[in-house]
Design a protein around this motif. Structure first.
Motif, PDB file in Angstrom:
ATOM      1  N   GLY A  38       0.818  -1.219   0.000  1.00 52.70           N
ATOM      2  CA  GLY A  38       0.000   0.000   0.000  1.00 52.70           C
ATOM      3  C   GLY A  38       0.847   1.261   0.000  1.00 52.70           C
ATOM      4  O   GLY A  38       0.350   2.348  -0.312  1.00 52.70           O
ATOM      5  N   PHE A  39       2.133   1.146   0.370  1.00 53.19           N
ATOM      6  CA  PHE A  39       3.053   2.277   0.197  1.00 53.19           C
ATOM      7  C   PHE A  39       3.175   2.570  -1.293  1.00 53.19           C
ATOM      8  O   PHE A  39       3.307   1.634  -2.102  1.00 53.19           O
ATOM      9  CB  PHE A  39       4.454   1.924   0.701  1.00 53.19           C
ATOM     10  CG  PHE A  39       4.715   2.180   2.153  1.00 53.19           C
ATOM     11  CD1 PHE A  39       5.412   3.305   2.557  1.00 53.19           C
ATOM     12  CD2 PHE A  39       4.290   1.275   3.136  1.00 53.19           C
ATOM     13  CE1 PHE A  39       5.678   3.541   3.892  1.00 53.19           C
ATOM     14  CE2 PHE A  39       4.551   1.507   4.479  1.00 53.19           C
ATOM     15  CZ  PHE A  39       5.237   2.637   4.860  1.00 53.19           C
ATOM     16  N   LEU A  40       3.169   3.839  -1.677  1.00 53.78           N
ATOM     17  CA  LEU A  40       3.546   4.183  -3.040  1.00 53.78           C
ATOM     18  C   LEU A  40       5.062   4.059  -3.146  1.00 53.78           C
ATOM     19  O   LEU A  40       5.762   4.185  -2.130  1.00 53.78           O
ATOM     20  CB  LEU A  40       3.097   5.609  -3.375  1.00 53.78           C
ATOM     21  CG  LEU A  40       1.653   5.786  -3.896  1.00 53.78           C
ATOM     22  CD1 LEU A  40       0.648   5.226  -2.911  1.00 53.78           C
ATOM     23  CD2 LEU A  40       1.341   7.247  -4.169  1.00 53.78           C
ATOM     24  N   GLN A  41       5.575   3.821  -4.351  1.00 55.70           N
ATOM     25  CA  GLN A  41       7.029   3.665  -4.499  1.00 55.70           C
ATOM     26  C   GLN A  41       7.561   4.529  -5.636  1.00 55.70           C
ATOM     27  O   GLN A  41       7.070   4.429  -6.760  1.00 55.70           O
ATOM     28  CB  GLN A  41       7.384   2.207  -4.820  1.00 55.70           C
ATOM     29  CG  GLN A  41       7.165   1.242  -3.677  1.00 55.70           C
ATOM     30  CD  GLN A  41       7.831  -0.112  -3.939  1.00 55.70           C
ATOM     31  OE1 GLN A  41       8.550  -0.290  -4.919  1.00 55.70           O
ATOM     32  NE2 GLN A  41       7.598  -1.051  -3.041  1.00 55.70           N
ATOM     33  N   ILE A  42       8.573   5.349  -5.323  1.00 52.93           N
ATOM     34  CA  ILE A  42       9.291   6.094  -6.363  1.00 52.93           C
ATOM     35  C   ILE A  42      10.725   5.577  -6.397  1.00 52.93           C
ATOM     36  O   ILE A  42      11.390   5.512  -5.362  1.00 52.93           O
ATOM     37  CB  ILE A  42       9.300   7.613  -6.073  1.00 52.93           C
ATOM     38  CG1 ILE A  42       7.873   8.143  -5.900  1.00 52.93           C
ATOM     39  CG2 ILE A  42      10.018   8.368  -7.198  1.00 52.93           C
ATOM     40  CD1 ILE A  42       7.805   9.622  -5.552  1.00 52.93           C
ATOM     41  N   HIS A  43      11.191   5.206  -7.593  1.00 51.38           N
ATOM     42  CA  HIS A  43      12.538   4.651  -7.740  1.00 51.38           C
ATOM     43  C   HIS A  43      13.463   5.647  -8.435  1.00 51.38           C
ATOM     44  O   HIS A  43      13.161   6.093  -9.542  1.00 51.38           O
ATOM     45  CB  HIS A  43      12.469   3.339  -8.528  1.00 51.38           C
ATOM     46  CG  HIS A  43      11.870   2.226  -7.736  1.00 51.38           C
ATOM     47  ND1 HIS A  43      12.609   1.215  -7.200  1.00 51.38           N
ATOM     48  CD2 HIS A  43      10.585   2.003  -7.335  1.00 51.38           C
ATOM     49  CE1 HIS A  43      11.816   0.388  -6.520  1.00 51.38           C
ATOM     50  NE2 HIS A  43      10.582   0.852  -6.585  1.00 51.38           N
ATOM     51  N   ARG A  96      -3.537   9.988   0.407  1.00 49.89           N
ATOM     52  CA  ARG A  96      -3.298   9.791   1.852  1.00 49.89           C
ATOM     53  C   ARG A  96      -2.751   8.407   2.186  1.00 49.89           C
ATOM     54  O   ARG A  96      -3.324   7.632   2.942  1.00 49.89           O
ATOM     55  CB  ARG A  96      -4.569  10.090   2.639  1.00 49.89           C
ATOM     56  CG  ARG A  96      -4.817  11.606   2.725  1.00 49.89           C
ATOM     57  CD  ARG A  96      -6.168  11.932   3.276  1.00 49.89           C
ATOM     58  NE  ARG A  96      -6.378  11.318   4.579  1.00 49.89           N
ATOM     59  CZ  ARG A  96      -6.488  11.997   5.713  1.00 49.89           C
ATOM     60  NH1 ARG A  96      -6.352  13.297   5.716  1.00 49.89           N
ATOM     61  NH2 ARG A  96      -6.725  11.381   6.837  1.00 49.89           N
ATOM     62  N   LEU A  97      -1.596   8.151   1.606  1.00 54.33           N
ATOM     63  CA  LEU A  97      -0.888   6.898   1.875  1.00 54.33           C
ATOM     64  C   LEU A  97       0.594   7.219   2.058  1.00 54.33           C
ATOM     65  O   LEU A  97       1.081   8.202   1.498  1.00 54.33           O
ATOM     66  CB  LEU A  97      -1.037   5.935   0.697  1.00 54.33           C
ATOM     67  CG  LEU A  97      -2.391   5.261   0.507  1.00 54.33           C
ATOM     68  CD1 LEU A  97      -2.449   4.574  -0.861  1.00 54.33           C
ATOM     69  CD2 LEU A  97      -2.654   4.261   1.620  1.00 54.33           C
ATOM     70  N   PRO A 118       1.646   3.405  -7.491  1.00 52.20           N
ATOM     71  CA  PRO A 118       0.873   2.591  -8.414  1.00 52.20           C
ATOM     72  C   PRO A 118       1.665   2.319  -9.690  1.00 52.20           C
ATOM     73  O   PRO A 118       2.555   3.083 -10.043  1.00 52.20           O
ATOM     74  CB  PRO A 118      -0.352   3.451  -8.703  1.00 52.20           C
ATOM     75  CG  PRO A 118       0.108   4.847  -8.470  1.00 52.20           C
ATOM     76  CD  PRO A 118       1.074   4.760  -7.341  1.00 52.20           C
ATOM     77  N   PHE A 119       1.300   1.231 -10.393  1.00 49.23           N
ATOM     78  CA  PHE A 119       2.028   0.829 -11.596  1.00 49.23           C
ATOM     79  C   PHE A 119       1.474   1.611 -12.787  1.00 49.23           C
ATOM     80  O   PHE A 119       0.289   1.481 -13.110  1.00 49.23           O
ATOM     81  CB  PHE A 119       1.838  -0.679 -11.806  1.00 49.23           C
ATOM     82  CG  PHE A 119       2.849  -1.291 -12.729  1.00 49.23           C
ATOM     83  CD1 PHE A 119       4.209  -1.112 -12.515  1.00 49.23           C
ATOM     84  CD2 PHE A 119       2.448  -2.076 -13.807  1.00 49.23           C
ATOM     85  CE1 PHE A 119       5.148  -1.696 -13.355  1.00 49.23           C
ATOM     86  CE2 PHE A 119       3.381  -2.668 -14.654  1.00 49.23           C
ATOM     87  CZ  PHE A 119       4.736  -2.471 -14.424  1.00 49.23           C
ATOM     88  N   PRO A 120       2.294   2.443 -13.429  1.00 52.30           N
ATOM     89  CA  PRO A 120       1.786   3.320 -14.496  1.00 52.30           C
ATOM     90  C   PRO A 120       1.569   2.576 -15.807  1.00 52.30           C
ATOM     91  O   PRO A 120       2.290   2.765 -16.785  1.00 52.30           O
ATOM     92  CB  PRO A 120       2.885   4.386 -14.637  1.00 52.30           C
ATOM     93  CG  PRO A 120       4.102   3.819 -13.989  1.00 52.30           C
ATOM     94  CD  PRO A 120       3.732   2.645 -13.159  1.00 52.30           C
ATOM     95  N   GLU A 121       0.541   1.728 -15.802  1.00 50.90           N
ATOM     96  CA  GLU A 121       0.229   0.837 -16.931  1.00 50.90           C
ATOM     97  C   GLU A 121       0.161   1.537 -18.275  1.00 50.90           C
ATOM     98  O   GLU A 121       0.831   1.165 -19.232  1.00 50.90           O
ATOM     99  CB  GLU A 121      -1.142   0.204 -16.685  1.00 50.90           C
ATOM    100  CG  GLU A 121      -1.078  -1.153 -16.056  1.00 50.90           C
ATOM    101  CD  GLU A 121      -2.462  -1.789 -15.973  1.00 50.90           C
ATOM    102  OE1 GLU A 121      -2.875  -2.042 -14.842  1.00 50.90           O
ATOM    103  OE2 GLU A 121      -3.101  -2.026 -17.022  1.00 50.90           O
ATOM    104  N   GLU A 122      -0.715   2.563 -18.309  1.00 53.78           N
ATOM    105  CA  GLU A 122      -0.976   3.211 -19.592  1.00 53.78           C
ATOM    106  C   GLU A 122       0.285   3.797 -20.205  1.00 53.78           C
ATOM    107  O   GLU A 122       0.549   3.651 -21.401  1.00 53.78           O
ATOM    108  CB  GLU A 122      -1.990   4.339 -19.396  1.00 53.78           C
ATOM    109  CG  GLU A 122      -3.379   3.983 -19.827  1.00 53.78           C
ATOM    110  CD  GLU A 122      -4.316   5.155 -19.633  1.00 53.78           C
ATOM    111  OE1 GLU A 122      -4.071   6.214 -20.237  1.00 53.78           O
ATOM    112  OE2 GLU A 122      -5.275   5.007 -18.840  1.00 53.78           O
ATOM    113  N   ALA A 123       1.049   4.474 -19.379  1.00 56.78           N
ATOM    114  CA  ALA A 123       2.271   5.121 -19.872  1.00 56.78           C
ATOM    115  C   ALA A 123       3.278   4.085 -20.365  1.00 56.78           C
ATOM    116  O   ALA A 123       3.974   4.292 -21.364  1.00 56.78           O
ATOM    117  CB  ALA A 123       2.883   5.992 -18.777  1.00 56.78           C
ATOM    118  N   ILE A 124       3.354   2.963 -19.667  1.00 52.40           N
ATOM    119  CA  ILE A 124       4.298   1.918 -20.087  1.00 52.40           C
ATOM    120  C   ILE A 124       3.842   1.312 -21.414  1.00 52.40           C
ATOM    121  O   ILE A 124       4.639   1.126 -22.343  1.00 52.40           O
ATOM    122  CB  ILE A 124       4.431   0.827 -19.003  1.00 52.40           C
ATOM    123  CG1 ILE A 124       5.087   1.400 -17.735  1.00 52.40           C
ATOM    124  CG2 ILE A 124       5.252  -0.347 -19.515  1.00 52.40           C
ATOM    125  CD1 ILE A 124       5.085   0.468 -16.541  1.00 52.40           C
TER     126      ILE A 124
END
Lengths: 412, 302
Positions: free
Chosen positions: A129-134, A158-159, A299-305
């Protein structure tokens, strides 16, 4: 101001510029430099913040979540085994919808125990549930910290958010970093007030998070999922605001010379800059290569990928992680979103490498491009490649002989 | 792009040297990347540090396989394969070694390298009041070889050593100037290597890794008394020396030694096993009689 900073220094500056109020801390290599830097600033009166050294990472994340629930701005950091030790709370606090920022400095997991990075630690938190930036550079580290606070505190999300940077290759590596100006940062990170009404020391109350029955449970879990998914839209909004203030442009998915590429490297983290180098060399040899790199993994940026990979001949998926008994984690993630896409790339080739900081050399990248091109041309996808050389195995067998000799001596 | 690799032992300041050089490049307007790399984070363990500098943004990262310049702060690393000093050495590489020996006495085959330069150890010490300052001397010598301006080097030293006491900083600046002047005559020797992308590449020798029996593919070694066999004293950069005349036989050094290498005779006289003493100096700190002196392994006194 442009100065030389390590990734750890950039993370500490991110906390400082965001004016985080509270920092629960526990040391672990290669992260410790972050909390050392911040504690020194507090000691010297450079910043106002409360730092508490905890008895473990488990308590540290609990403290971070509870403090965030009262509305103070919270920062904390860990790495590897520390993240795993905290794992019960890593999965718990997002459900509180308490926003804060956690920096993870990637380091490979035990056993065998080691110090250099891969991404199995951070990917263990993938479904929390944590968002992740790499991040792939030290500049991205400080900028991602500011983006992370905005994401975390946005009412549509709010996460808590994890900012990930690779141990050694970013944590201890100095690069030129342009620090965001404090005044503009204050403007970018306006305070939104207490997150949970009524949480203060003078008015004690408890927070209940128990449910009985799958229906209520499902509601809360789905809501958390939907909040995370909002991160895609919110990211592009705040990134646009960030660009207008600071002049640096970030997208949830970075596309480097990929627009007209035939062959694309797909990967996350600091080794992606090595891929850019390889792309440039391959291009000057007439091979149309590119790089597609998600900054946002959750979240996994499906559309952009999908948009970046449509119509490509082949994708070399480079996993700096291994799901033991399955293979590369990014590979599975990518395959799952492309299956229903009509103009999907002809082949996805899986490469697993860079475990425990094992280098990915330019030659490795060139060879991955070659294998992927051949697969696209022939239509035959090779089995996943565990990157390892004859020379490495010979050296390993040498060590095994010493170990076996030692074992025999001991047992006799 | 310039690629420089430093080799030293933990505690010798080669990370600092790489930062001094990195900052000098940065002050001169270069894009810069510097990073240390070590296995065990301890004093005396071989470590490396890398500096890259160029006019374009740097995408390379981590290990430098083919450096233009190699700087070695500890001669003993030359014979230690683990240290990897000679890794990726080509006929374009310049090797700078901090040593009292002459270049000829180092016995490095001339055909394997462009040049070997000896930086005299005496430049890093200052007579009786000696303090080791390998880091500034090595950085200064490298800066001279790379034609970086002396004023920028001195500015970088002040920035990187701003927490150092003024007297010691002054000694560092003096030593750095001497090292810089000593090497300046070689300033056109080191050349930036360039990658020729059209030249093709040697494919990596990838193999299909096979299953091996769990008995020998598990990361476990069972060995007896290996700590006795390994001469951990080689890790030491500083040596504690007990002045028996001042010793009051209290045995605290024996008690506090984390490696258990200080034994007591029947009369309570301590003796240090230098084969295994790592030079942590806890004994010196604990000794109530101040009977333990410190010598550098280069022979000076701290």
């Amino acid at each position: 101001m442009r100065k030389l900073l390590t990734g750890n220094g950039a993370a500490a500056w991110g906390m400082r510029l965001a004016k985080a109020d509270y920092l629960p801390a526990f040391p672990i290599t290669p992260q410790t430099e972050i909390i050392e830097t911040i504690s020194q600033w507090i000691e010297e009166g450079e910043i106002e913040a409360t730092m508490v050294t905890m008895d473990s990472e488990h308590s540290m994340i609990t403290a971070a979540g509870t403090a965030a629930a009262t509305g103070v701005r919270v920062f904390t950091a860990t790495s590897s085994q520390g993240l795993l030790y905290a794992m019960e709370m890593i999965y718990t606090v997002p459900g509180w919808r308490a926003p804060f920022v956690l920096v993870n400095v990637s380091r490979a997991l035990s056993s065998p125990v080691t110090l250099e990075p891969d991404h199995n630690d951070i990917l263990a938190a993938r479904d929390s549930g944590f968002l992740q930036i790499h991040c792939s550079t030290c500049q991205e580290v400080v900028d991602a910290m500011l983006l992370a606070y905005r994401l975390a505190e946005d009412d549509r999300i709010r996460l808590p958010v994890i900012v990930n940077l690779d141990g050694y290759y970013l944590s201890f590596t100095r690069e030129p970093v342009t620090l965001p100006e404090q005044e503009k940062t204050d403007q970018f990170l306006k305070r939104t007030g207490p997150e949970v009404k009524g949480f203060c020391a003078s008015n004690p109350c408890s927070q209940g998070v128990a449910v009985l029955g799958g229906s209520q449970y499902s509601f809360f879990r789905y809501e958390t999922h939907l909040a995370s998914c909002n991160g895609i839209k919110v990211f592009s909004e705040i990134a646009a605001e960030f660009e207008s203030l600071f002049g640096r442009r970030y997208q949830a998915v970075e596309s480097y010379r990929a627009y007209d590429a035939d062959i694309v490297f797909f990967m996350i983290g600091s080794f992606a800059t090595k891929a850019k180098d390889a792309v440039n060399q391959l291009r000057s040899r007439g091979i149309k290569a590119g790089l597609v790199r998600p900054l946002l993994l959750r979240p996994f940026p499906e559309e952009a990928i999908i948009k970046a990979l449509q119509n490509k001949k082949g994708v070399a998926v480079i996993d700096q992680n291994i799901s033991l008994g399955k293979g590369g984690i990014l590979y599975s993630e990518l395959a799952s979103i492309l299956y229903n896409v009509k103009k999907r790339p002809e082949v996805l080739v899986s490469f697993i490498g860079g475990l425990g900081g094992r280098d990915l050399t330019p030659e490795d990248f060139f060879e991955m491009a070659k294998v992927t091109t051949e697969a696209a041309d022939s239509g035959v996808t090779p089995p996943p490649r565990l990157l390892y050389t004859r020379e490495e195995l010979a050296a390993m067998h040498g060590l095994q002989e010493i170990a076996l000799y030692s074992d025999t001596q001991t047992r006799e | 792009m310039w690629r420089i690799r430093f080799h030293g032992r933990g505690g010798q300041g080669m990370k600092t040297a790489s930062r001094i050089l990195g900052t000098t490049f940065f002050l001169a307007g270069y894009e810069v990347q510097d990073s240390p790399r070590y296995g065990a984070e301890r004093r005396g363990a071989p470590m490396t540090a890398y500096v890259r500098a160029g006019r374009e943004p740097i995408f390379e990262r981590g290990i430098i396989t083919h450096p233009d310049l190699i700087v070695v702060a500890d001669r003993s690393l030359l014979s230690l394969p683990l240290a990897g000093v000679f890794q990726g050495l080509t006929k374009d590489t310049v090797l700078l070694i901090l040593t009292e020996d002459t270049e000829q006495n180092l016995h490095i085959p001339a055909a394997t390298v462009k040049a070997v330069l000896a930086l005299p150890l005496s430049l890093t010490t200052d007579g009786a009041m000696s303090r080791t300052r390998e880091s500034s001397a090595c950085a200064a010598a490298a800066a001279a070889l790379l034609s970086l301006p002396l004023p920028l080097l001195l500015q970088s030293l002040q920035e990187e050593l701003h927490k150092t006491a003024s007297e010691l900083l002054q000694q560092n600046l003096t030593g750095a100037k001497a090292a810089y002047e000593r090497m300046f005559k070689h300033q056109n020797l080191v050349r930036q290597s360039s990658v020729n992308p059209e030249a093709g590449y040697e494919p990596p020798h990838w193999i299909d890794l096979q299953f091996e029996d769990a008995h020998h593919s598990a990361p476990a070694i069972h060995g007896e008394a290996t700590s006795l066999l390994v001469k951990t004293g080689a890790w030491r950069s500083m040596r504690p020396v007990i002045d028996i005349a001042r010793c009051n036989r209290c045995g605290l050094c024996h008690t506090f030694c984390p490696d258990g290498v200080i034994s007591l005779s029947n009369e309570g006289v301590p003796e240090i096993d230098y084969d295994h003493c790592k030079g942590c100096m806890i004994c010196k700190v604990q000794c109530p009689m101040h009977a333990i002196d410190v010598q550098t392994e280069h022979g000076g006194t701290e």
